[in-house]
Write a protein that holds these residues in place. Structure first.
Motif, PDB file in Angstrom:
ATOM      1  N   ASN A 195       0.854  -1.181   0.000  1.00 42.15           N
ATOM      2  CA  ASN A 195       0.000   0.000   0.000  1.00 42.15           C
ATOM      3  C   ASN A 195       0.893   1.235   0.000  1.00 42.15           C
ATOM      4  O   ASN A 195       1.552   1.528   0.996  1.00 42.15           O
ATOM      5  N   LEU A 196       0.943   1.921  -1.149  1.00 41.76           N
ATOM      6  CA  LEU A 196       1.719   3.151  -1.250  1.00 41.76           C
ATOM      7  C   LEU A 196       0.811   4.334  -0.951  1.00 41.76           C
ATOM      8  O   LEU A 196      -0.184   4.561  -1.640  1.00 41.76           O
ATOM      9  N   LYS A 197       1.157   5.081   0.094  1.00 40.88           N
ATOM     10  CA  LYS A 197       0.394   6.267   0.471  1.00 40.88           C
ATOM     11  C   LYS A 197       1.146   7.513   0.004  1.00 40.88           C
ATOM     12  O   LYS A 197       2.368   7.610   0.184  1.00 40.88           O
ATOM     13  N   VAL A 198       0.400   8.452  -0.581  1.00 39.08           N
ATOM     14  CA  VAL A 198       1.022   9.642  -1.170  1.00 39.08           C
ATOM     15  C   VAL A 198       0.321  10.905  -0.691  1.00 39.08           C
ATOM     16  O   VAL A 198      -0.910  10.962  -0.642  1.00 39.08           O
ATOM     17  N   PHE A 199       1.104  11.910  -0.376  1.00 41.00           N
ATOM     18  CA  PHE A 199       0.667  13.239   0.077  1.00 41.00           C
ATOM     19  C   PHE A 199       0.045  13.199   1.475  1.00 41.00           C
ATOM     20  O   PHE A 199      -1.128  12.927   1.655  1.00 41.00           O
ATOM     21  N   LYS A 200       0.900  13.482   2.434  1.00 42.11           N
ATOM     22  CA  LYS A 200       0.466  13.501   3.823  1.00 42.11           C
ATOM     23  C   LYS A 200      -0.459  14.687   4.075  1.00 42.11           C
ATOM     24  O   LYS A 200      -0.193  15.814   3.659  1.00 42.11           O
ATOM     25  N   LYS A 201      -1.570  14.410   4.754  1.00 39.74           N
ATOM     26  CA  LYS A 201      -2.522  15.454   5.096  1.00 39.74           C
ATOM     27  C   LYS A 201      -3.025  15.198   6.504  1.00 39.74           C
ATOM     28  O   LYS A 201      -3.711  14.209   6.755  1.00 39.74           O
ATOM     29  N   ASP A 202      -2.655  16.072   7.426  1.00 40.31           N
ATOM     30  CA  ASP A 202      -2.974  15.895   8.841  1.00 40.31           C
ATOM     31  C   ASP A 202      -2.402  14.557   9.322  1.00 40.31           C
ATOM     32  O   ASP A 202      -1.213  14.333   9.226  1.00 40.31           O
ATOM     33  N   LYS A 203      -3.260  13.639   9.767  1.00 42.50           N
ATOM     34  CA  LYS A 203      -2.790  12.346  10.267  1.00 42.50           C
ATOM     35  C   LYS A 203      -2.983  11.226   9.248  1.00 42.50           C
ATOM     36  O   LYS A 203      -2.770  10.055   9.557  1.00 42.50           O
ATOM     37  N   ASP A 204      -3.356  11.574   8.038  1.00 42.05           N
ATOM     38  CA  ASP A 204      -3.606  10.571   7.018  1.00 42.05           C
ATOM     39  C   ASP A 204      -2.942  10.992   5.706  1.00 42.05           C
ATOM     40  O   ASP A 204      -2.189  11.960   5.663  1.00 42.05           O
ATOM     41  N   TYR A 205      -3.248  10.260   4.636  1.00 40.50           N
ATOM     42  CA  TYR A 205      -2.697  10.563   3.316  1.00 40.50           C
ATOM     43  C   TYR A 205      -3.846  10.682   2.308  1.00 40.50           C
ATOM     44  O   TYR A 205      -4.892  10.040   2.463  1.00 40.50           O
ATOM     45  N   ILE A 206      -3.645  11.492   1.292  1.00 44.18           N
ATOM     46  CA  ILE A 206      -4.703  11.733   0.304  1.00 44.18           C
ATOM     47  C   ILE A 206      -4.886  10.528  -0.612  1.00 44.18           C
ATOM     48  O   ILE A 206      -6.004  10.094  -0.878  1.00 44.18           O
ATOM     49  N   PHE A 207      -3.764   9.958  -1.106  1.00 42.91           N
ATOM     50  CA  PHE A 207      -3.831   8.875  -2.091  1.00 42.91           C
ATOM     51  C   PHE A 207      -3.421   7.536  -1.479  1.00 42.91           C
ATOM     52  O   PHE A 207      -2.490   7.460  -0.670  1.00 42.91           O
ATOM     53  N   ASP A 208      -4.125   6.474  -1.925  1.00 42.44           N
ATOM     54  CA  ASP A 208      -3.758   5.106  -1.554  1.00 42.44           C
ATOM     55  C   ASP A 208      -3.690   4.274  -2.838  1.00 42.44           C
ATOM     56  O   ASP A 208      -4.679   4.151  -3.572  1.00 42.44           O
ATOM     57  N   PHE A 209      -2.523   3.687  -3.086  1.00 43.78           N
ATOM     58  CA  PHE A 209      -2.348   2.804  -4.238  1.00 43.78           C
ATOM     59  C   PHE A 209      -1.998   1.405  -3.728  1.00 43.78           C
ATOM     60  O   PHE A 209      -1.097   1.245  -2.891  1.00 43.78           O
ATOM     61  N   TYR A 210      -2.703   0.403  -4.238  1.00 45.26           N
ATOM     62  CA  TYR A 210      -2.533  -0.968  -3.747  1.00 45.26           C
ATOM     63  C   TYR A 210      -1.976  -1.896  -4.833  1.00 45.26           C
ATOM     64  O   TYR A 210      -2.304  -1.770  -6.002  1.00 45.26           O
TER      65      TYR A 210
END
Length: 214
Positions: A195-210
Motif C-alpha cells: 500500500n503506497l500512500k502519497v501526500f500527507k494530510k494531517d494524520k492521514d494521506y490523500i492517495f492510496d495505491f494498492y
C-alpha cells in the motif's frame, strides 16, 4: 598474464549476467489493483488517481544494474505528479510511505541515503562500465575510498543514474508536473501486498495505491 586476467574478468561478467537474468526471471510479480478513486492504465501497468487538485500516476520500476546483489532490498516506484491547482504544491519525502500486508512501514529514501548503501556494497556490484578494474584491498572510511598505491586501479560504480532519475522533492508550480523514481528499503519477498500512500494530510494521506505481490 594480462590476457589471462581479461579472460577471468569476462567469465566473472558472464556469471554476473547469468545471475541477474536468474534473479529477474524468478522475481516476484507485482499486480496493480483498481480501488476506489484509482483506475488502471493497462498498457502502461500504471495506477492513476485525481484528488484535491492533484493527479498522481504510479507504476512499479525495476532496479537498475547498480543494485546488483541487492535486487530484493529495494522497492522502486515511478511517479508522475501533476499540480492542477492555481497554487504551488510542496512535495517532501514524508509525503510517501509504504505499508505491507503486516503493516510494516517504510519511508522513502533520499538519493544520498541510497548512494551510501550502494557504495557500502561496492564489492558486490558489477563494476560497470569499467569491467575488470577493482580492488578488494581498498579501505572504506566515512563514505570515501582511500587510494592504495599497491592495489589495482579502481573505478567505483557510480549511482549517478539515481540522481538523474529520482523524483525531486520540491515545489510544483501551478499547472506543472514532476516525475521520477522513489525508493524504499524493503524486501519484496517478505510482502504479500503493498500500500503506497502519497501526500500527507494531517494524520492521514490523500492517495492510496494498492498492489498484490505474487
Amino acid at each position: 598474464m594480462i590476457k589471462v586476467k581479461k579472460v577471468a574478468n569476462m567469465k566473472k561478467l558472464l556469471f554476473c549476467f547469468i545471475f541477474l537474468v536468474g534473479v529477474y526471471g524468478c522475481a516476484s510479480k507485482i499486480e496493480p489493483l483498481v480501488t476506489k478513486d484509482v483506475t488502471l492504465i493497462k498498457e502502461e501497468e500504471t495506477l492513476t488517481s485525481t484528488l484535491e487538485n492533484k493527479k498522481v500516476d504510479v507504476r512499479i520500476s525495476s532496479p537498475s544494474p547498480i543494485f546488483y546483489g541487492m535486487t530484493d532490498s529495494f522497492i522502486i516506484f515511478y511517479l508522475k505528479i501533476e499540480n492542477l491547482s492555481d497554487s504551488e504544491v510542496a512535495v517532501n519525502k514524508e509525503d510517501f510511505v509504504l505499508l505491507d500486508d503486516k503493516k510494516n512501514q517504510s519511508y522513502a529514501l533520499t538519493t544520498d541515503e541510497i548512494a551510501k548503501i550502494v557504495e557500502q556494497n561496492l564489492f558486490y556490484l558489477i563494476p560497470y562500465p569499467y569491467v575488470g578494474y577493482y580492488s578488494e584491498s581498498l579501505n572504506y572510511y566515512e563514505g570515501r575510498y582511500l587510494y592504495n598505491p599497491q592495489a589495482p586501479h579502481v573505478y567505483p560504480v557510480s549511482p549517478r543514474e539515481m540522481y538523474l532519475e529520482a523524483l525531486p522533492f520540491e515545489k510544483i508550480l501551478p499547472k506543472a508536473n514532476i516525475k521520477g523514481k522513489i525508493y524504499f528499503k524493503k524486501r519484496l519477498s517478505e510482502a504479500k501486498s503493498l500500500n503506497l500512500k502519497v501526500f500527507k494530510k494531517d494524520k492521514d494521506y490523500i492517495f492510496d495505491f494498492y498492489f498484490n505481490v505474487k
